[in-house]
Design an enzyme around this catalytic site. Structure first.
Site, PDB file in Angstrom:
ATOM      1  N   LYS A  85       0.725  -1.327  -0.005  1.00  0.00           N
ATOM      2  CA  LYS A  85      -0.294   0.198   0.012  1.00  0.00           C
ATOM      3  C   LYS A  85       0.856   1.393   0.050  1.00  0.00           C
ATOM      4  O   LYS A  85       1.607   0.865   0.661  1.00  0.00           O
ATOM      5  CB  LYS A  85      -0.574  -0.198   1.321  1.00  0.00           C
ATOM      6  CG  LYS A  85      -1.970   0.858   1.374  1.00  0.00           C
ATOM      7  CD  LYS A  85      -3.043   0.462   2.371  1.00  0.00           C
ATOM      8  CE  LYS A  85      -3.613   2.285   2.540  1.00  0.00           C
ATOM      9  NZ  LYS A  85      -4.385   2.446   1.386  1.00  0.00           N
TER      10      LYS A  85
ATOM     11  N   ASN B  82     -13.356   3.714  -4.124  1.00  0.00           N
ATOM     12  CA  ASN B  82     -12.477   2.950  -2.855  1.00  0.00           C
ATOM     13  C   ASN B  82     -12.513   4.642  -3.087  1.00  0.00           C
ATOM     14  O   ASN B  82     -11.684   5.337  -4.142  1.00  0.00           O
ATOM     15  CB  ASN B  82     -11.706   1.954  -2.522  1.00  0.00           C
ATOM     16  CG  ASN B  82      -9.660   2.965  -3.859  1.00  0.00           C
ATOM     17  OD1 ASN B  82      -9.401   3.699  -3.395  1.00  0.00           O
ATOM     18  ND2 ASN B  82     -10.272   2.278  -4.768  1.00  0.00           N
TER      19      ASN B  82
ATOM     20  N   CYS C 180      -3.761   9.023  -9.075  1.00  0.00           N
ATOM     21  CA  CYS C 180      -5.301   8.652  -8.057  1.00  0.00           C
ATOM     22  C   CYS C 180      -5.544   9.834  -7.794  1.00  0.00           C
ATOM     23  O   CYS C 180      -5.881  10.976  -8.208  1.00  0.00           O
ATOM     24  CB  CYS C 180      -4.371   8.560  -6.490  1.00  0.00           C
ATOM     25  SG  CYS C 180      -5.556   8.800  -5.234  1.00  0.00           S
TER      26      CYS C 180
ATOM     27  N   LYS D 157       2.801   4.175 -12.235  1.00  0.00           N
ATOM     28  CA  LYS D 157       1.808   4.106 -13.373  1.00  0.00           C
ATOM     29  C   LYS D 157       0.163   5.337 -13.119  1.00  0.00           C
ATOM     30  O   LYS D 157       0.583   6.532 -12.521  1.00  0.00           O
ATOM     31  CB  LYS D 157       0.638   3.646 -11.259  1.00  0.00           C
ATOM     32  CG  LYS D 157      -0.438   3.000 -11.758  1.00  0.00           C
ATOM     33  CD  LYS D 157      -0.754   1.972 -10.122  1.00  0.00           C
ATOM     34  CE  LYS D 157      -2.075   0.870  -9.784  1.00  0.00           C
ATOM     35  NZ  LYS D 157      -2.211   0.648  -8.247  1.00  0.00           N
TER      36      LYS D 157
ATOM     37  N   ASN E 259      -4.643   2.558 -12.815  1.00  0.00           N
ATOM     38  CA  ASN E 259      -5.267   3.436 -11.966  1.00  0.00           C
ATOM     39  C   ASN E 259      -6.237   2.928 -11.697  1.00  0.00           C
ATOM     40  O   ASN E 259      -7.213   2.943 -12.747  1.00  0.00           O
ATOM     41  CB  ASN E 259      -4.394   4.403 -11.436  1.00  0.00           C
ATOM     42  CG  ASN E 259      -4.709   4.565  -9.910  1.00  0.00           C
ATOM     43  OD1 ASN E 259      -5.395   4.201  -9.327  1.00  0.00           O
ATOM     44  ND2 ASN E 259      -3.788   5.390  -9.701  1.00  0.00           N
TER      45      ASN E 259
ATOM     46  N   GLY F 229     -12.801  -2.560 -10.698  1.00  0.00           N
ATOM     47  CA  GLY F 229     -13.277  -3.951 -10.903  1.00  0.00           C
ATOM     48  C   GLY F 229     -14.003  -3.808 -12.976  1.00  0.00           C
ATOM     49  O   GLY F 229     -13.627  -3.610 -13.490  1.00  0.00           O
TER      50      GLY F 229
ATOM     51  N   GLY G  28      -6.383  -3.154 -13.671  1.00  0.00           N
ATOM     52  CA  GLY G  28      -8.102  -2.678 -14.313  1.00  0.00           C
ATOM     53  C   GLY G  28      -9.154  -3.728 -14.335  1.00  0.00           C
ATOM     54  O   GLY G  28      -9.650  -5.089 -15.797  1.00  0.00           O
TER      55      GLY G  28
END
Lengths: 255, 339
Positions: free
Chosen positions: B80, B104, B163, B199, B226, B252, B278
């Site tokens: 993480k 999330n 992010c 990323k 991401n 998802g 992904g």
């Protein structure tokens, strides 16, 4: 299953002690004692709570006031709504015919309360800091009580009471929930006396369904692999009784 | 017969009990055949036993959990994300699901680089390569965290410049632009000899330009992608957004077609390998991503759909498909749709 809270109406609120209240709400569906629900107060936060009452199609959760979230929760009245999702996790594996002992420390007693009626031969030990914090005094008439300050029952800890009882009688299974040091000491006693043991652990829970990793205890996810763990698992968990993880993810030694 | 297994049992949710039983029987039956298929791969000089990587943000909080994921078949693991200082992240709910995936907004909760350095010591015990994920608000923060973690035996550094839900980081501080991607990657390049994975976000119309900038600045691979969005879920009875931060990154099943397209585009744009992430939760998804151009694949939300042993399941399903279709190694299918 979609892991999102749904709104339900609180149908009753009982004051248990000056700092704890039980909130009742309608719930239909399977539930194992020891499992938990995530309770959501919109725009504030969401926290895990175990079920403390099962009454036909109503469930109750007993909430100790200890932070901003629980303070706001205590302001809720019958008719107000809260969000719930769950039930989550692995509950207690009840072995109803064994001579059992339930040991609750502080608010941990709430997690054990729903299994009392399901066990045939059960002794209850409950400990708290002081007499006003002892839970369910009317609900369970026959409890071995103890307090740190000696205001009611034995002066000392639940572990002391358990040791004293074990001099006179034998238990085949112990169920515990409370401060982790307490549960760890009981685990040691169970090892020595060869008693089956299950304990419900508390960790900082975020997702509740096993993906975020926040509630780790030695590689076990408390939210989905627990919160109830059997003695064989507890023995393998080096963090049990010693280390927990904060909201940032830092490992800290248990006070 | 087994080709239809996931179509039957995997319906965007968890496998049914019947399908699980069938899967177990079939996997047992074909185990001897599977052994002929070579799933090992070398990614930027890092040998992996199979091409599945635990994506950052899922289960990568402690050494003990990393070890458990490794025991459940992952070829490599990403921790993480770590910042210079400890962060509490957003209030709950931080992770929820919907019909086609997950939302999330954890908010990069992490114990900071000093506590992380203690937590992730003795990584060799885990037995598979571990990738550090490093974040910062200022460009120089990335360098500081890389230096702070320099004594730990990570195999690579991932920098998520993408992010969508944490103020000051990733997209919300403009780190995903080609210019910023170049600057940050260059700084991290100076701070470490380890392979660097950048990323990127599926949102950006400048995806390929940003990837090229990362490549030019010395990145060794692109992690694509991401989470997308941010998205929002509203509880209509409460008349409030559900997530504590109101909006969150979407992952998802809903993300998969976007991620596959991004990898497809990137395969043409850069020469360095692509880690495809992904919406992958089955072997067929993994093969689809590789056909688009991914050299290895990351799994995150798949842990929710199929459990912590999703890595073993995906590897086994890949092997079954490859064997059935006459391949000895998955390397022969990478980018095959481009031919």
């Amino acid at each position: 299953m979609i892991e999102q809270p749904r709104m339900i109406n609180i149908c009753d609120v009982w004051e248990e002690t000056p700092d704890t209240k039980t909130f009742f709400f309608p719930f239909e569906g399977p539930f194992t004692p020891g499992q938990f629900f995530m309770i959501w107060i919109p725009l504030l936060d969401e926290k895990p709570f175990t079920i403390s009452y099962i009454q036909e199609e109503f469930l109750g959760i007993t909430v100790l006031k200890r932070g901003i979230f629980t303070q706001k929760f205590h302001e809720k009245k019958a008719g107000d709504s809260i969000g719930i999702r769950g039930p989550y996790g692995k509950g207690f594996e009840l072995q109803t015919d064994l001579r059992s002992c339930l040991i609750g420390g502080g608010i941990g007693m709430a997690s054990l309360a729903t299994i009392v009626d399901r066990l045939h031969n059960v002794t209850i030990i409950q400990g708290a800091k002081t007499s006003s914090e002892l839970l369910y005094r009317k609900r369970f008439q026959d409890m071995n009580l103890c307090t740190d300050d000696g205001t009611l029952g034995y002066t000392g800890t639940t572990v002391d009471v358990l040791n004293a009882l074990l001099e006179k009688q034998r238990f085949q299974k112990i169920y515990a929930c409370g401060p982790e040091r307490m549960m760890y000491k009981i685990s040691e006693i169970c090892k020595k006396h060869d008693i089956e043991y299950e304990a419900s652990l508390e960790r900082y829970i975020k997702c509740g369904f096993g993906v975020c990793g926040q509630c780790d205890c030695s590689g076990q996810r408390t939210c989905i692999d627990g919160p109830v763990f059997h003695q064989q698992e507890l023995i393998r968990m080096a963090d049990f009784g010693k280390i927990s993880i904060t909201k940032t993810g830092e490992r800290v030694i248990h006070p | 017969m087994f080709l239809h297994l996931q179509d039957e049992g995997y319906n965007g949710n968890k496998l049914s009990g019947r399908a699980r039983g069938k899967a177990a029987t079939l996997i047992y039956r074909f185990k001897s055949i599977m052994q002929k298929v070579d799933l090992s791969v070398t990614l930027c000089s890092i040998p992996l036993r199979n091409p599945t990587i635990l994506a950052s943000g899922i289960l990568g909080t402690t050494r003990a959990l990393l070890k458990r994921v490794a025991e459940n078949g992952a070829g490599a693991l990403t921790i993480k994300s770590i910042s210079t200082e400890p962060r509490e992240g957003h209030n709950n709910p931080t992770v929820i699901t919907f019909e086609a995936g997950m939302l999330n907004a954890v908010g990069y909760s992490n114990p900071g680089m000093h506590a992380a350095a203690r937590e992730f010591s003795d990584l060799q015990e885990i037995g598979v390569p571990v990738i550090a994920s490093v974040i910062g608000t200022e460009h120089e923060d990335f360098m500081r965290v890389v230096e702070g973690l320099s004594k730990i035996q990570f195999s690579a550094i991932e920098i998520p410049l993408s992010c969508p839900h944490t103020p000051g980081f990733g997209l919300l501080s403009g780190q995903g632009t080609p210019e910023s991607t170049f600057k940050i990657t260059s700084l991290v390049r100076k701070a470490t000899k380890l392979p660097i994975f950048v990323k990127l976000s599926p949102n950006s119309p400048e995806l390929c330009t940003a990837a090229k900038a990362a490549e030019d600045a010395g990145a060794d691979a692109i992690t694509a992608v991401n989470s997308m969005g941010p998205g929002m879920a509203i509880n209509i009875d409460a008349q409030r957004p559900v997530l504590g931060f109101k909006v969150g990154g979407v992952t998802g099943d809903a993300l998969r077609p976007i991620a596959v397209r991004c990898v497809y585009d990137l395969y043409k744009a850069v020469k360095i390998p692509i880690i495809g992430v992904g919406g992958i939760s089955t072997g067929r998804h993994a093969i689809e991503m590789m056909m688009a151009g991914a050299s290895v694949i990351g799994i995150g939300t798949g842990v929710y759909y199929r459990g912590i042993d999703v890595f073993r399941k995906v590897s086994e399903e890949m092997a079954l498909w490859l064997q059935k279709n006459g391949y000895n190694t998955f390397r022969d299918i990478i980018g095959v749709v481009h031919d």
